[in-house]
Design an enzyme around this catalytic site. Structure first.
Site: not given
Ligand code: ACO
Length: 332
Positions: A283, A121, A253
């Site tokens: 993304n 990214c 980004h």
């Molecule tokens: N729909 C509904 N519920 C979901 C989903 C979904 N799509 N995905 C996860 N959940 C649930 C999980 O199971 C969890 O449930 P639980 O509490 O019962 O266990 C709950 O939602 C919270 O999950 P988290 O993983 O803690 O959710 P978070 O708020 O962290 O969001 C996300 C996840 C969107 C992936 C976030 O962590 C994120 O954006 N991370 C960074 C991504 C990023 O910037 N990557 C870097 C660049 S990418 C690259 O370089 C290739």
């Protein structure tokens, strides 16, 4: 390639372009594929839809469309280019590089160097810094810098924790040597210790039969990204002698609106000074910054004299930034 005898003082962006696949996948469509909802995706990421490449589209074909538009905006011909750098994690082939495929598609016969940069990214910022340094060093006077991805091809469409995040697209900028800035500076970093938090298992040397899907511990990556981007804002402004109030536009980004909001808060910027496309594009990895940039240049938000701060964080981990004083687009 022309080899100017002297170094070039400054580098300006002469034109921007972008391309998106026609097919749009909404959150509603995704929620019929995995156990998720539009409400959850919008609240946790800011994403409403993403573009998905069709069978006849590829990273190179999207890169080509974006490049043609950027060259047109710059008032230049493909044959004017001294250098092509493509940032991608999803190349068409193991080799030749996507940059070489793009050079052929553009019909360039001048033997200018063409190569890919892989920093996930952060790829566009890495590619921009590379081309900026080539021009400043006098090894080129013009360059095409592209971020292009087909992330849908490395997405596990059964993994709700990350298939909601990705989209396909391409963005391009044409750079030229100039007497005035231009690009005020770039900052790049990497820390290779975090592979387990964000990676794709398959690879030429480790086995193409392994999983080709992005694996991510989203929550840990999120925390790391917010802290790291917080630091790079300070580092960039200090290194190039600017104040937070000097920044006209944040062009980040587009990974997650909550990460972007945290960086805007750090800068003391209201969200109406942030170029946001994550809702429409999701993304698109290395393509996300040049796609956002082209959107805001074409709709007239970004004007000559504005100072732009670009920042990115991605797999590796890699992160980086670029500061640009915007100049008139088109022929010099
Ligand atoms: N729909 C509904 N519920 C979901 C989903 C979904 N799509 N995905 C996860 N959940 C649930 C999980 O199971 C969890 O449930 P639980 O509490 O019962 O266990 C709950 O939602 C919270 O999950 P988290 O993983 O803690 O959710 P978070 O708020 O962290 O969001 C996300 C996840 C969107 C992936 C976030 O962590 C994120 O954006 N991370 C960074 C991504 C990023 O910037 N990557 C870097 C660049 S990418 C690259 O370089 C290739």
């Amino acid at each position: 390639m022309r080899m100017p005898p002297e170094v070039n003082k400054h580098v300006q962006v002469a034109g921007t372009g972008s391309a998106l696949p026609e097919r749009i996948m909404t959150n509603a469509e995704l929620s019929r594929m995995v156990d998720t909802s539009d409400e959850w995706i919008v609240e946790r990421t800011g994403i409403r839809q993403r573009h998905i490449a069709g069978e006849d589209e590829s990273t190179a074909s999207l890169a080509w469309q974006a490049s043609v538009r950027a060259l047109e905006a710059a008032g230049m011909q493909a044959s004017d280019l001294d250098l092509i750098v493509v940032a991608t994690t999803t190349p068409d082939l193991v080799f030749p590089s996507t940059a070489c495929l793009l050079q052929a598609k553009l019909g360039i016969e001048n033997h200018c160097p063409a190569f890919d940069v892989q920093a996930v990214c952060s790829g566009f910022v890495y590619a921009l810094a590379t081309a900026d340094n080539f021009i400043r060093a006098g090894q080129a006077r013009t360059a095409l810098v592209v971020g292009a991805e087909t992330m849908s091809r490395i997405t596990d469409w059964t993994d709700r924790s990350n298939c909601i995040l990705w989209g396909d697209g391409a963005g391009a900028v044409v750079l030229r040597a100039a007497e005035e800035p231009g690009i005020l500076g770039t900052v790049l970093h990497a820390d290779g210790r975090y592979r387990d938090l964000l990676h794709v298992e398959a690879g030429v040397s480790s086995g193409l039969d392994k999983s080709r899907a992005v694996r991510m511990q989203g929550n840990a990556v999120f925390r790391f990204a917010v802290n790291t981007l917080d630091q790079i804002v300070d580092e960039t402004l200090t290194r190039f002698g600017l104040q937070k109030s000097d920044v006209s536009w944040l062009v980040p980004h587009q990974a997650n609106i909550r990460i972007i909001q945290a960086t805007a808060k750090k800068l003391g910027m209201s969200m109406d000074r942030v170029v946001l496309t994550v809702d429409q594009h999701a993304n698109t990895s290395a393509a996300s910054i040049p796609l956002a940039l082209d959107t805001a240049v074409r709709d007239g938000r970004i004007r000559p004299g504005d100072v732009l701060l670009m920042e990115a964080f991605g797999g590796g981990f890699t992160w980086g930034s670029a500061l640009i004083r915007w100049t008139q687009q088109g022929g010099a």
